[in-house]
Enzyme design. Structure first.
Site, mmCIF file in Angstrom:
data_model
loop_
_atom_site.group_PDB
_atom_site.id
_atom_site.type_symbol
_atom_site.label_atom_id
_atom_site.label_comp_id
_atom_site.label_asym_id
_atom_site.label_seq_id
_atom_site.Cartn_x
_atom_site.Cartn_y
_atom_site.Cartn_z
ATOM 1 C CG ASP A 103 48.442 26.830 12.545
ATOM 2 O OD1 ASP A 103 47.323 26.978 12.020
ATOM 3 O OD2 ASP A 103 49.227 25.906 12.243
ATOM 4 C CG ASP A 117 44.619 21.837 11.192
ATOM 5 O OD1 ASP A 117 44.275 20.830 11.835
ATOM 6 O OD2 ASP A 117 43.820 22.689 10.775
ATOM 7 C CG HIS A 161 34.305 21.195 4.326
ATOM 8 N ND1 HIS A 161 33.983 22.060 5.331
ATOM 9 C CD2 HIS A 161 35.649 20.977 4.434
ATOM 10 C CE1 HIS A 161 35.086 22.371 6.015
ATOM 11 N NE2 HIS A 161 36.102 21.733 5.487
HETATM 12 C C1 XBP Z 1 44.883 24.187 8.121
HETATM 13 C C2 XBP Z 1 44.173 23.864 6.918
HETATM 14 C C3 XBP Z 1 42.865 23.258 7.027
HETATM 15 C C4 XBP Z 1 42.808 21.801 7.381
HETATM 16 C C5 XBP Z 1 41.419 21.289 7.072
HETATM 17 O O1 XBP Z 1 45.854 25.195 7.845
HETATM 18 O O2 XBP Z 1 44.608 24.137 5.837
HETATM 19 O O3 XBP Z 1 42.299 23.374 5.772
HETATM 20 O O4 XBP Z 1 43.725 21.062 6.603
HETATM 21 O O5 XBP Z 1 40.457 21.991 7.757
HETATM 22 P P1 XBP Z 1 46.487 26.051 9.014
HETATM 23 P P2 XBP Z 1 38.992 22.253 7.163
HETATM 24 O O6 XBP Z 1 47.204 25.093 9.910
HETATM 25 O O7 XBP Z 1 47.470 26.943 8.327
HETATM 26 O O8 XBP Z 1 45.394 26.820 9.680
HETATM 27 O O9 XBP Z 1 38.615 21.055 6.344
HETATM 28 O O10 XBP Z 1 38.117 22.411 8.381
HETATM 29 O O11 XBP Z 1 39.056 23.494 6.337
HETATM 30 MG MG MG Z 2 49.277 24.942 10.353
#
Ligand code: XBP
Ligand code: MG
Length: 257
Positions: A10, A12, A83
């Site tokens: 993953d 983020d 976005h």
């Molecule tokens: C990551 C997210 C993403 C980011 C924003 O979740 O939820 O939405 O917060 O990214 P994970 P975007 O770590 O579970 O993948 O604005 O590009 O969608």
């Molecule tokens: Mg995550």
């Protein structure tokens, strides 16, 4: 025993703490630039993280907090424009080097690459965000370390749905019991296990620390460095403060037999 072949990460919260001081700031700047009075505080943002995906998160915010926008006929267009603006701002922030990787991430990735494991990304975020983070926080050529970047809208259903992991494993040509997944959240854990991956290492962060990680093989507060050892919060795998390839193989063996 099935051999370990691939490590799926993953982004983020797992590779880097991107949410509070990265994505959130970029959303707020995009809102302000568009003349909107939408402000996402760190606390509110923590609640909005219940919905993955930036566009989906904005729609959730409107439904929950902004009834004055909910019935606007152009809401989908507004969200799409916001976005795009937010992504450009976020990439600029990454290019300025404001977000470092979490402890132990670079060490483990380099070791896995050296050992010949396949590396892949399985994330909800937009592809440009991933490549910007990798080139700025890891190495200019870091995207090439990964056989696959599975990201964003390539699947219709985002985490906690299993789709992104299933999509990634199909393209890598690996089975769930040949993989270890690295996540930071309950949604991410559900996505990986829903796709059949039984070996999951969770590294919690401030937004996810209090979540229930039942079903994870190992739960840590980071991957750890020799001089910055991580703590084990749950899991039966031996752990001495640093998540090494040996740890990852033990996680795989414990979960997949
Ligand atoms: C990551 C997210 C993403 C980011 C924003 O979740 O939820 O939405 O917060 O990214 P994970 P975007 O770590 O579970 O993948 O604005 O590009 O969608
Ligand atoms: Mg995550």
């Amino acid at each position: 025993m099935t051999a370990l072949r691939a490590l799926l990460f993953d982004v983020d919260g797992t590779l880097a703490d991107t949410e509070r001081d990265g994505h959130r700031i970029a959303f707020n700047r995009a809102f302000a630039d568009a003349g909107l009075d939408w402000v996402w505080t760190p606390e509110l943002y923590g609640e909005l993280l219940a919905v993955t995906g930036g566009k989906e998160r904005m729609l959730h915010y409107v439904a929950r907090c902004r009834p004055d926008f909910a019935s606007r006929p152009d809401l989908a267009g507004l969200v799409a424009r916001l976005h795009r603006a937010k992504t450009a701002i976020y990439v600029e922030m990454l290019d300025a080097g404001v977000i470092p990787l979490r402890p132990g991430v670079e060490r483990l990735l380099r070791a896995a690459l050296e050992a010949g494991y396949r590396l892949a990304i399985a994330t909800t975020t937009t592809p440009e965000n991933v490549t910007a983070l990798l080139r700025n926080a890891l190495a200019p050529d870091a995207e090439s370390w990964f056989q696959l970047v599975a990201a964003g809208d390539v699947v219709p259903r985002k985490k906690p749905a299993p789709d992104i992991y299933t999509w990634a494993m199909d393209r890598l040509g690996v089975a769930p019991d040949e993989c270890v997944a690295f996540e930071d959240s309950r949604h991410g854990l559900d996505s990986a296990t829903g796709a059949g991956i039984r070996a999951v290492v969770v590294t919690v962060n401030d937004y996810t620390r209090s979540q229930d990680f039942h079903g994870a093989t190992l739960v840590l507060d980071s991957l750890g460095e020799p001089d910055r050892p991580a703590g084990r919060l749950a899991g039966v795998v031996a752990f001495d403060g640093c998540c090494t390839l040996e740890t990852v193989r033990a996680v795989h063996a414990a979960a997949c037999g």
